[in-house]
Scaffold this active site. Structure first.
Site, PDB file in Angstrom:
ATOM      1  N   SER A   1     -24.000 -59.303  11.652  1.00  0.00           N
ATOM      2  CA  SER A   1     -24.524 -59.514  13.002  1.00  0.00           C
ATOM      3  C   SER A   1     -25.514 -58.435  13.422  1.00  0.00           C
ATOM      4  O   SER A   1     -26.177 -58.562  14.455  1.00  0.00           O
ATOM      5  CB  SER A   1     -23.370 -59.567  14.018  1.00  0.00           C
ATOM      6  OG  SER A   1     -22.603 -58.372  13.962  1.00  0.00           O
TER       7      SER A   1
ATOM      8  N   ARG B   1     -28.936 -55.774  12.913  1.00  0.00           N
ATOM      9  CA  ARG B   1     -30.345 -56.029  12.628  1.00  0.00           C
ATOM     10  C   ARG B   1     -30.608 -56.169  11.136  1.00  0.00           C
ATOM     11  O   ARG B   1     -31.312 -57.078  10.696  1.00  0.00           O
ATOM     12  CB  ARG B   1     -31.195 -54.894  13.215  1.00  0.00           C
ATOM     13  CG  ARG B   1     -32.681 -55.133  13.123  1.00  0.00           C
ATOM     14  CD  ARG B   1     -33.426 -54.219  14.056  1.00  0.00           C
ATOM     15  NE  ARG B   1     -33.103 -52.813  13.838  1.00  0.00           N
ATOM     16  CZ  ARG B   1     -33.495 -51.821  14.634  1.00  0.00           C
ATOM     17  NH1 ARG B   1     -34.201 -52.103  15.710  1.00  0.00           N
ATOM     18  NH2 ARG B   1     -33.192 -50.567  14.357  1.00  0.00           N
ATOM     19  N   MET B   2     -30.018 -55.286  10.341  1.00  0.00           N
ATOM     20  CA  MET B   2     -30.199 -55.381   8.895  1.00  0.00           C
ATOM     21  C   MET B   2     -29.497 -56.615   8.339  1.00  0.00           C
ATOM     22  O   MET B   2     -30.019 -57.303   7.457  1.00  0.00           O
ATOM     23  CB  MET B   2     -29.688 -54.122   8.208  1.00  0.00           C
ATOM     24  CG  MET B   2     -30.696 -52.989   8.179  1.00  0.00           C
ATOM     25  SD  MET B   2     -32.155 -53.362   7.176  1.00  0.00           S
ATOM     26  CE  MET B   2     -31.418 -53.409   5.538  1.00  0.00           C
TER      27      MET B   2
ATOM     28  N   PHE C   1     -33.590 -47.914   1.790  1.00  0.00           N
ATOM     29  CA  PHE C   1     -33.698 -48.840   0.675  1.00  0.00           C
ATOM     30  C   PHE C   1     -35.134 -49.293   0.422  1.00  0.00           C
ATOM     31  O   PHE C   1     -35.360 -50.230  -0.349  1.00  0.00           O
ATOM     32  CB  PHE C   1     -32.781 -50.043   0.891  1.00  0.00           C
ATOM     33  CG  PHE C   1     -31.353 -49.744   0.540  1.00  0.00           C
ATOM     34  CD1 PHE C   1     -30.876 -49.955  -0.740  1.00  0.00           C
ATOM     35  CD2 PHE C   1     -30.500 -49.201   1.480  1.00  0.00           C
ATOM     36  CE1 PHE C   1     -29.569 -49.650  -1.073  1.00  0.00           C
ATOM     37  CE2 PHE C   1     -29.188 -48.888   1.153  1.00  0.00           C
ATOM     38  CZ  PHE C   1     -28.719 -49.108  -0.124  1.00  0.00           C
TER      39      PHE C   1
ATOM     40  N   HIS D   1     -40.497 -41.250  14.012  1.00  0.00           N
ATOM     41  CA  HIS D   1     -39.781 -42.506  14.251  1.00  0.00           C
ATOM     42  C   HIS D   1     -39.900 -42.894  15.724  1.00  0.00           C
ATOM     43  O   HIS D   1     -40.401 -42.123  16.547  1.00  0.00           O
ATOM     44  CB  HIS D   1     -38.301 -42.369  13.876  1.00  0.00           C
ATOM     45  CG  HIS D   1     -38.047 -42.421  12.402  1.00  0.00           C
ATOM     46  ND1 HIS D   1     -38.088 -41.298  11.610  1.00  0.00           N
ATOM     47  CD2 HIS D   1     -37.746 -43.454  11.569  1.00  0.00           C
ATOM     48  CE1 HIS D   1     -37.825 -41.629  10.353  1.00  0.00           C
ATOM     49  NE2 HIS D   1     -37.615 -42.936  10.299  1.00  0.00           N
TER      50      HIS D   1
ATOM     51  N   LYS E   1     -34.523 -43.472  18.109  1.00  0.00           N
ATOM     52  CA  LYS E   1     -33.795 -42.887  16.976  1.00  0.00           C
ATOM     53  C   LYS E   1     -33.209 -41.545  17.399  1.00  0.00           C
ATOM     54  O   LYS E   1     -33.923 -40.662  17.876  1.00  0.00           O
ATOM     55  CB  LYS E   1     -34.716 -42.715  15.767  1.00  0.00           C
ATOM     56  CG  LYS E   1     -33.975 -42.252  14.510  1.00  0.00           C
ATOM     57  CD  LYS E   1     -34.864 -42.324  13.291  1.00  0.00           C
ATOM     58  CE  LYS E   1     -34.136 -41.870  12.027  1.00  0.00           C
ATOM     59  NZ  LYS E   1     -32.976 -42.722  11.718  1.00  0.00           N
TER      60      LYS E   1
ATOM     61  N   THR F   1     -33.669 -40.115   5.708  1.00  0.00           N
ATOM     62  CA  THR F   1     -34.685 -40.195   4.651  1.00  0.00           C
ATOM     63  C   THR F   1     -35.367 -38.857   4.455  1.00  0.00           C
ATOM     64  O   THR F   1     -35.631 -38.436   3.319  1.00  0.00           O
ATOM     65  CB  THR F   1     -35.725 -41.277   4.991  1.00  0.00           C
ATOM     66  OG1 THR F   1     -35.049 -42.524   5.143  1.00  0.00           O
ATOM     67  CG2 THR F   1     -36.782 -41.385   3.908  1.00  0.00           C
TER      68      THR F   1
END
Length: 239
Positions: free
Chosen positions: A14, A16-17, A121, A150, A154, A161
């Protein structure tokens, strides 16, 4: 690479990703089929567009899958890791904020199943990390700075990263400094700067759409199936 569609378990469906993974997998039926989608709360519908949905509390009852992709919360991480170990199936996880005990559980699981846990990723970032490591090894004594930008929402700084890129430079013994910027709706930008006397090198990755992270996770998931147990990096699975 698998000749038939890879059966995915999407954990955190559910979010966003999770939604991006469902959408992109549906666009590639020759490569992927979603065996089940798991959401934090009880689903309003059991089947959505042909995909069975389960609540997180029901994860032990999901049908057979080839690999699980997890983008959830730390409190939901333990059950999906345990399920993958129990069934002997690979796990791809981008869940952030897991604690030291969960990190230790990951390391133990890697002796039994193939898995990837990563802060990013993007396949481009995976290549960038390799380039950073090579540059740091070739340029001892140079100053290394990681600058990341960003969107304003955030919260963590430096980003995960940025820390991963810093670790890539640090693996060659370079001390690393970080700088963070939060502005507008920037998806993500990372610059690794190497500065010596009279010269400077900049390695830059700019993300313009969040789908790159879901695409990368799908690539990693399909490539991970059939591998020997172990903890893999995204860059290990680029081929």
């Amino acid at each position: 690479m698998n000749p038939s569609p890879t059966r995915l378990l999407i954990h955190g469906a559910s979010g966003r990703m999770g939604q991006a993974l469902l959408r992109l997998a549906a666009e590639q039926p020759a490569l992927f089929t979603v065996a089940a989608a798991v959401t934090r709360r009880a689903p309003a519908q059991r089947v959505v567009e042909g995909v069975p949905h389960f609540a997180a509390t029901e994860v032990s009852g999901v049908p057979a899958f080839d690999v699980a992709i997890d983008f959830s919360l730390p409190e939901g991480f333990d059950p999906i890791l345990a399920l993958c170990v129990e069934r002997g199936q690979p796990l791809v996880s981008g869940t952030t904020g897991i604690d030291a005990v969960q990190q230790a559980a990951l390391a133990a699981a890697a002796t039994r199943i193939p898995l990837v846990w990563a802060t990013n990723f993007s396949l481009g970032v995976a290549v960038l990390a390799e380039l950073v490591e090579r540059a740091a090894s070739a340029l001892p004594g140079w100053d290394v700075d990681v600058v990341e930008s960003h969107h304003v929402h955030k919260k963590d700084a430096p980003s995960g990263t940025a820390l991963t890129l810093g670790q890539a430079a640090g693996s060659a013994g370079a001390p690393v400094q970080y700088a963070s910027l939060r502005a507008g709706d920037i998806v993500g930008e990372h610059t690794v700067q190497f500065a010596g006397l009279g010269e400077r090198i900049e390695l830059i990755h700019r993300a313009t759409h969040r789908d790159i992270f879901a695409r990368g996770a799908l690539h990693v998931a399909r490539t991970l199936v059939g591998r020997a147990p172990g903890a893999y990096r995204v860059r290990d699975l680029l081929d």
